[in-house]
Design a protein around this motif. Structure first.
Motif, mmCIF file in Angstrom:
data_model
loop_
_atom_site.group_PDB
_atom_site.id
_atom_site.type_symbol
_atom_site.label_atom_id
_atom_site.label_comp_id
_atom_site.label_asym_id
_atom_site.label_seq_id
_atom_site.Cartn_x
_atom_site.Cartn_y
_atom_site.Cartn_z
ATOM 1 N N TYR A 1 0.853 -1.183 0.000
ATOM 2 C CA TYR A 1 0.000 0.000 0.000
ATOM 3 C C TYR A 1 0.892 1.237 0.000
ATOM 4 O O TYR A 1 1.906 1.273 0.695
ATOM 5 C CB TYR A 1 -0.890 0.027 1.250
ATOM 6 N N TYR B 1 0.791 5.365 0.799
ATOM 7 C CA TYR B 1 0.058 6.454 1.427
ATOM 8 C C TYR B 1 0.870 7.730 1.289
ATOM 9 O O TYR B 1 2.105 7.709 1.279
ATOM 10 C CB TYR B 1 -0.175 6.172 2.920
ATOM 11 N N LEU C 1 -2.759 10.307 6.926
ATOM 12 C CA LEU C 1 -2.272 9.486 5.810
ATOM 13 C C LEU C 1 -3.392 9.286 4.801
ATOM 14 O O LEU C 1 -4.459 8.790 5.133
ATOM 15 C CB LEU C 1 -1.810 8.124 6.343
ATOM 16 N N PHE D 1 -4.704 7.415 1.532
ATOM 17 C CA PHE D 1 -4.504 6.224 0.712
ATOM 18 C C PHE D 1 -4.311 6.609 -0.749
ATOM 19 O O PHE D 1 -5.026 7.469 -1.285
ATOM 20 C CB PHE D 1 -5.705 5.298 0.842
ATOM 21 N N TYR E 1 -3.246 0.330 -3.803
ATOM 22 C CA TYR E 1 -3.036 -0.982 -3.189
ATOM 23 C C TYR E 1 -2.673 -1.956 -4.307
ATOM 24 O O TYR E 1 -3.392 -2.054 -5.303
ATOM 25 C CB TYR E 1 -4.300 -1.403 -2.459
ATOM 26 N N ILE F 1 -4.763 -3.462 -7.353
ATOM 27 C CA ILE F 1 -6.067 -3.862 -6.837
ATOM 28 C C ILE F 1 -6.990 -2.661 -6.684
ATOM 29 O O ILE F 1 -8.174 -2.712 -7.014
ATOM 30 C CB ILE F 1 -5.937 -4.580 -5.479
ATOM 31 N N ASP F 2 -6.444 -1.564 -6.183
ATOM 32 C CA ASP F 2 -7.257 -0.362 -5.932
ATOM 33 C C ASP F 2 -6.355 0.853 -6.096
ATOM 34 O O ASP F 2 -5.390 0.985 -5.359
ATOM 35 C CB ASP F 2 -7.844 -0.427 -4.514
ATOM 36 N N SER G 1 -7.810 4.007 -6.369
ATOM 37 C CA SER G 1 -8.799 5.078 -6.269
ATOM 38 C C SER G 1 -8.260 6.350 -5.619
ATOM 39 O O SER G 1 -8.817 7.423 -5.801
ATOM 40 C CB SER G 1 -10.020 4.584 -5.487
ATOM 41 N N PHE H 1 4.630 7.116 2.209
ATOM 42 C CA PHE H 1 4.868 5.912 2.990
ATOM 43 C C PHE H 1 4.363 4.691 2.250
ATOM 44 O O PHE H 1 3.271 4.695 1.676
ATOM 45 C CB PHE H 1 4.175 5.994 4.346
ATOM 46 N N THR I 1 -6.277 -6.265 4.422
ATOM 47 C CA THR I 1 -6.201 -5.298 5.501
ATOM 48 C C THR I 1 -6.891 -5.726 6.789
ATOM 49 O O THR I 1 -7.006 -4.932 7.706
ATOM 50 C CB THR I 1 -6.772 -3.942 5.089
ATOM 51 N N ASN I 2 -7.317 -6.952 6.905
ATOM 52 C CA ASN I 2 -7.738 -7.372 8.235
ATOM 53 C C ASN I 2 -6.522 -7.758 9.068
ATOM 54 O O ASN I 2 -6.650 -8.205 10.196
ATOM 55 C CB ASN I 2 -8.735 -8.529 8.152
ATOM 56 N N GLU I 3 -5.367 -7.618 8.497
ATOM 57 C CA GLU I 3 -4.114 -7.773 9.212
ATOM 58 C C GLU I 3 -3.447 -6.411 9.352
ATOM 59 O O GLU I 3 -3.690 -5.507 8.583
ATOM 60 C CB GLU I 3 -3.182 -8.724 8.451
ATOM 61 N N LYS I 4 -2.546 -6.308 10.326
ATOM 62 C CA LYS I 4 -1.881 -5.037 10.547
ATOM 63 C C LYS I 4 -0.921 -4.718 9.414
ATOM 64 O O LYS I 4 -0.438 -5.603 8.711
ATOM 65 C CB LYS I 4 -1.129 -5.064 11.868
ATOM 66 N N LEU I 5 -0.678 -3.410 9.259
ATOM 67 C CA LEU I 5 0.241 -2.938 8.249
ATOM 68 C C LEU I 5 1.597 -2.640 8.892
ATOM 69 O O LEU I 5 1.682 -2.096 9.990
ATOM 70 C CB LEU I 5 -0.285 -1.654 7.605
ATOM 71 N N PHE J 1 4.834 -0.382 8.194
ATOM 72 C CA PHE J 1 5.216 0.773 7.393
ATOM 73 C C PHE J 1 6.723 0.875 7.242
ATOM 74 O O PHE J 1 7.479 0.528 8.150
ATOM 75 C CB PHE J 1 4.706 2.071 8.036
#
Lengths: 110, 114
Positions: free
Chosen positions: B33, B35, B43, B45, B48, B55-56, B58, B91, B99-103, B105
């Motif tokens: 990702y 940012y 931050l 977005f 991704y 994927i995204d 936007s 970043f 993203t149900n897991e931590k990022l 950086f």
């Protein structure tokens, strides 16, 4: 659109006082995460909340997720100088990206 | 176990030049990702990516900005014909799954456009 609002933007506290930052979402979240960014640094993951009404503690930090999964809070008890930084909440709306709040910048007066 | 590596840490460009920002995710992470952070702000977005796929995108301006994550090598965020408004900290973050897991950086790239 999907937004995450965070208040206050700034908070100055005397060392030893408590601190709270609040996070509100326009719509229901799948989960919410909290990050801390020290001055000049990068965001570091603190915790993730998933369940409605969930409360988690990490030493002096208490994290809450609202019953409706639209709001969250981070409370720090008896702040220390090492707590200085900006605290961000980040909401997962189930769309494969995290939407970060505007952050609360905490400064400590020794 | 190296974390997310970003380079360069600081990048100075003149208006109209190109900026290339690199990000190597943590070992074993296939989700990247990007940012953007302006001074005293949160931050935002941008994009991704998974290996070889966007994927995204936007949050990324449609003109001048592009991103890739090739099968081999780091993810690249490319800004063509930079303008002063592009000055910011960029970043990169990675995760093992979605993203149900931590990022995690990286240390960021501070882009300054003169």
């Amino acid at each position: 659109g999907q937004q995450v609002m965070q208040i206050p933007q700034y908070q100055h506290v005397q060392e030893g006082e408590d601190f709270t930052t609040y996070c509100n979402s326009s719509t229901t979240l799948s989960n919410i995460q909290w990050y801390k960014q020290r001055p000049g640094g990068h965001p570091v993951f603190l915790i993730q909340l998933v369940k409605s009404g969930e409360v988690k503690k990490q030493k002096r930090l208490t994290f809450q997720f609202g019953e409706a999964k639209k709001n969250s809070s981070l409370h720090i008890t008896a702040t220390q100088t090492t707590d200085v930084g900006t605290y961000f909440c980040a909401g997962d709306f189930g769309n494969e990206k995290l939407t970060f709040g505007t952050g609360t910048r905490l400064t400590i007066i020794p | 176990n190296a974390g997310v590596m970003q380079n360069p840490r600081h990048l100075v460009r003149r208006r109209g030049q190109e900026a290339r920002l690199r990000c190597s995710p943590m070992k074993g992470h296939s989700h990247v990702y990007w940012y953007r952070q302006l001074p005293e702000e949160g931050l935002k977005f941008m994009v991704y990516l998974q290996k070889e796929n966007i994927i995204d995108e936007s949050g990324m301006p449609k003109e001048r900005f592009s991103a890739e994550f090739p099968k081999e090598g780091p993810s690249i965020l490319r800004i063509q014909q930079v303008v002063r408004g592009d000055s910011a900290a960029y970043f990169c973050a990675s995760s093992a799954v979605a993203t149900n897991e931590k990022l995690f950086f990286g240390s960021g790239t501070q882009l300054s456009v003169l």
